[in-house]
Design a protein around this motif. Structure first.
Motif, PDB file in Angstrom:
ATOM      1  N   GLY A  64      37.262  46.844   0.528  1.00  0.00           N
ATOM      2  CA  GLY A  64      36.587  47.193   1.769  1.00  0.00           C
ATOM      3  C   GLY A  64      37.244  48.349   2.511  1.00  0.00           C
ATOM      4  N   HIS A  65      38.425  48.753   2.053  1.00  0.00           N
ATOM      5  CA  HIS A  65      39.155  49.847   2.705  1.00  0.00           C
ATOM      6  C   HIS A  65      39.553  50.922   1.692  1.00  0.00           C
ATOM      7  CE1 HIS A  65      39.533  47.570   6.450  1.00  0.00           C
ATOM      8  NE2 HIS A  65      39.752  46.519   5.676  1.00  0.00           N
ATOM      9  N   GLU A  66      38.809  50.995   0.597  1.00  0.00           N
ATOM     10  CA  GLU A  66      39.173  51.894  -0.494  1.00  0.00           C
ATOM     11  C   GLU A  66      39.257  53.362  -0.064  1.00  0.00           C
ATOM     12  OE1 GLU A  66      37.142  48.287  -2.317  1.00  0.00           O
ATOM     13  OE2 GLU A  66      36.708  49.627  -0.635  1.00  0.00           O
ATOM     14  N   GLN A  67      38.252  53.840   0.640  1.00  0.00           N
ATOM     15  CA  GLN A  67      38.236  55.265   1.012  1.00  0.00           C
ATOM     16  C   GLN A  67      39.368  55.618   1.972  1.00  0.00           C
ATOM     17  OE1 GLN A  67      36.481  57.483  -0.699  1.00  0.00           O
ATOM     18  NE2 GLN A  67      35.908  55.643  -1.845  1.00  0.00           N
ATOM     19  N   GLU A  68      39.626  54.760   2.939  1.00  0.00           N
ATOM     20  CA  GLU A  68      40.728  55.015   3.868  1.00  0.00           C
ATOM     21  C   GLU A  68      42.062  54.979   3.136  1.00  0.00           C
ATOM     22  OE1 GLU A  68      42.441  53.506   8.175  1.00  0.00           O
ATOM     23  OE2 GLU A  68      40.699  52.493   7.316  1.00  0.00           O
ATOM     24  N   CYS A  69      42.188  54.051   2.219  1.00  0.00           N
ATOM     25  CA  CYS A  69      43.411  53.928   1.424  1.00  0.00           C
ATOM     26  C   CYS A  69      43.622  55.199   0.591  1.00  0.00           C
ATOM     27  CB  CYS A  69      43.296  52.700   0.520  1.00  0.00           C
ATOM     28  SG  CYS A  69      44.806  52.307  -0.352  1.00  0.00           S
ATOM     29  N   LEU A  70      42.582  55.654  -0.090  1.00  0.00           N
ATOM     30  CA  LEU A  70      42.690  56.865  -0.903  1.00  0.00           C
ATOM     31  C   LEU A  70      43.068  58.070  -0.050  1.00  0.00           C
ATOM     32  CD1 LEU A  70      39.673  56.305  -3.280  1.00  0.00           C
ATOM     33  CD2 LEU A  70      42.073  56.494  -3.969  1.00  0.00           C
ATOM     34  N   LYS A  71      42.567  58.134   1.159  1.00  0.00           N
ATOM     35  CA  LYS A  71      42.909  59.220   2.077  1.00  0.00           C
ATOM     36  C   LYS A  71      44.424  59.205   2.370  1.00  0.00           C
ATOM     37  CE  LYS A  71      42.339  59.187   6.543  1.00  0.00           C
ATOM     38  NZ  LYS A  71      41.798  58.939   7.850  1.00  0.00           N
ATOM     39  N   HIS A  72      44.952  58.023   2.658  1.00  0.00           N
ATOM     40  CA  HIS A  72      46.396  57.892   2.907  1.00  0.00           C
ATOM     41  C   HIS A  72      47.190  58.270   1.660  1.00  0.00           C
ATOM     42  CE1 HIS A  72      46.557  56.158   6.927  1.00  0.00           C
ATOM     43  NE2 HIS A  72      45.569  55.334   6.601  1.00  0.00           N
ATOM     44  N   TRP A  73      46.744  57.799   0.499  1.00  0.00           N
ATOM     45  CA  TRP A  73      47.456  58.106  -0.736  1.00  0.00           C
ATOM     46  C   TRP A  73      47.501  59.611  -0.991  1.00  0.00           C
ATOM     47  CZ3 TRP A  73      45.085  53.985  -4.548  1.00  0.00           C
ATOM     48  CH2 TRP A  73      45.590  52.723  -4.218  1.00  0.00           C
ATOM     49  N   ARG A  74      46.363  60.290  -0.791  1.00  0.00           N
ATOM     50  CA  ARG A  74      46.340  61.737  -0.994  1.00  0.00           C
ATOM     51  C   ARG A  74      47.323  62.424  -0.050  1.00  0.00           C
ATOM     52  NH1 ARG A  74      40.853  60.808  -2.113  1.00  0.00           N
ATOM     53  NH2 ARG A  74      40.238  60.987   0.064  1.00  0.00           N
ATOM     54  N   SER A  75      47.317  61.983   1.179  1.00  0.00           N
ATOM     55  CA  SER A  75      48.198  62.575   2.190  1.00  0.00           C
ATOM     56  C   SER A  75      49.675  62.356   1.870  1.00  0.00           C
ATOM     57  CB  SER A  75      47.822  61.987   3.547  1.00  0.00           C
ATOM     58  OG  SER A  75      48.891  61.772   4.361  1.00  0.00           O
ATOM     59  N   GLU A  76      50.013  61.216   1.272  1.00  0.00           N
ATOM     60  CA  GLU A  76      51.409  60.877   0.964  1.00  0.00           C
ATOM     61  C   GLU A  76      51.834  61.288  -0.440  1.00  0.00           C
ATOM     62  OE1 GLU A  76      52.053  56.702   1.702  1.00  0.00           O
ATOM     63  OE2 GLU A  76      51.889  56.976   3.873  1.00  0.00           O
ATOM     64  N   GLY A  77      50.883  61.726  -1.257  1.00  0.00           N
ATOM     65  CA  GLY A  77      51.217  62.109  -2.626  1.00  0.00           C
ATOM     66  C   GLY A  77      51.426  60.938  -3.562  1.00  0.00           C
ATOM     67  N   THR A  78      50.766  59.826  -3.284  1.00  0.00           N
ATOM     68  CA  THR A  78      50.869  58.649  -4.154  1.00  0.00           C
ATOM     69  C   THR A  78      50.219  58.949  -5.499  1.00  0.00           C
ATOM     70  OG1 THR A  78      50.704  57.245  -2.197  1.00  0.00           O
ATOM     71  CG2 THR A  78      50.321  56.178  -4.335  1.00  0.00           C
ATOM     72  N   PRO A  79      50.906  58.691  -6.611  1.00  0.00           N
ATOM     73  CA  PRO A  79      50.280  58.889  -7.923  1.00  0.00           C
ATOM     74  C   PRO A  79      49.059  57.978  -8.078  1.00  0.00           C
ATOM     75  CG  PRO A  79      52.659  58.663  -8.152  1.00  0.00           C
ATOM     76  CD  PRO A  79      52.308  58.292  -6.733  1.00  0.00           C
ATOM     77  N   VAL A  80      47.925  58.585  -8.370  1.00  0.00           N
ATOM     78  CA  VAL A  80      46.657  57.862  -8.477  1.00  0.00           C
ATOM     79  C   VAL A  80      46.044  58.153  -9.833  1.00  0.00           C
ATOM     80  CG1 VAL A  80      44.320  57.658  -7.510  1.00  0.00           C
ATOM     81  CG2 VAL A  80      46.271  57.972  -5.990  1.00  0.00           C
ATOM     82  N   ARG A  81      45.386  57.145 -10.358  1.00  0.00           N
ATOM     83  CA  ARG A  81      44.685  57.284 -11.637  1.00  0.00           C
ATOM     84  C   ARG A  81      43.395  56.488 -11.540  1.00  0.00           C
ATOM     85  NH1 ARG A  81      46.882  58.081 -17.271  1.00  0.00           N
ATOM     86  NH2 ARG A  81      45.298  57.056 -18.512  1.00  0.00           N
ATOM     87  N   HIS A  82      42.264  57.168 -11.633  1.00  0.00           N
ATOM     88  CA  HIS A  82      40.948  56.518 -11.558  1.00  0.00           C
ATOM     89  C   HIS A  82      40.779  55.718 -10.269  1.00  0.00           C
ATOM     90  CE1 HIS A  82      40.507  57.779 -15.693  1.00  0.00           C
ATOM     91  NE2 HIS A  82      41.578  57.079 -16.037  1.00  0.00           N
ATOM     92  N   GLU A  83      41.164  56.321  -9.152  1.00  0.00           N
ATOM     93  CA  GLU A  83      41.042  55.729  -7.818  1.00  0.00           C
ATOM     94  C   GLU A  83      41.838  54.435  -7.641  1.00  0.00           C
ATOM     95  OE1 GLU A  83      37.037  55.649  -6.350  1.00  0.00           O
ATOM     96  OE2 GLU A  83      36.983  57.834  -6.295  1.00  0.00           O
TER      97      GLU A  83
END
Length: 102
Positions: A64-83
């Motif tokens: 329910g908070h996926e988009q907000e979470c992804l926004k934070h991850w992008r901002s912090e440089g969290t390694p992401v793979r397939h969202e």
């Protein structure tokens, strides 16, 4: 808020930017409770801590908070793979030595 909740929130506050811990990782780090207990703490009191750094075991963000979470991850440089957080690269083990991303 009970003592367990305070301990969980303290751990979450220590997770470095760009890194994550799974619910079960936090319980294991504390040596008590389990993923569901950590999830319950986060659902009740997690809004004041960096909640986006706590994920499911497979790296999926909070439902329910996926988009907000992804926004934070992008901002912090969290390694992401397939969202999802790339758990191999983004998982923090709670040690001071692992404060820096490799």
């Amino acid at each position: 808020m009970d003592e367990y909740a305070e301990l969980v929130l303290e751990v979450v506050e220590r997770i470095p930017p760009g890194m994550v811990m799974a619910y079960g990782d936090i319980a294991e780090y504390l040596g008590q409770g389990g993923p569901r207990q950590v999830g319950r703490v986060m659902s009740h009191w997690g809004g004041g801590v960096p909640w986006w750094r706590v994920v499911r075991a497979d790296g999926r963000p909070v439902q329910g908070h996926e988009q907000e979470c992804l926004k934070h991850w992008r901002s912090e440089g969290t390694p992401v793979r397939h969202e999802k957080a790339d758990m191999r690269r983004a998982r923090w083990d709670g040690s001071a030595d692992s404060q820096e991303k490799s």
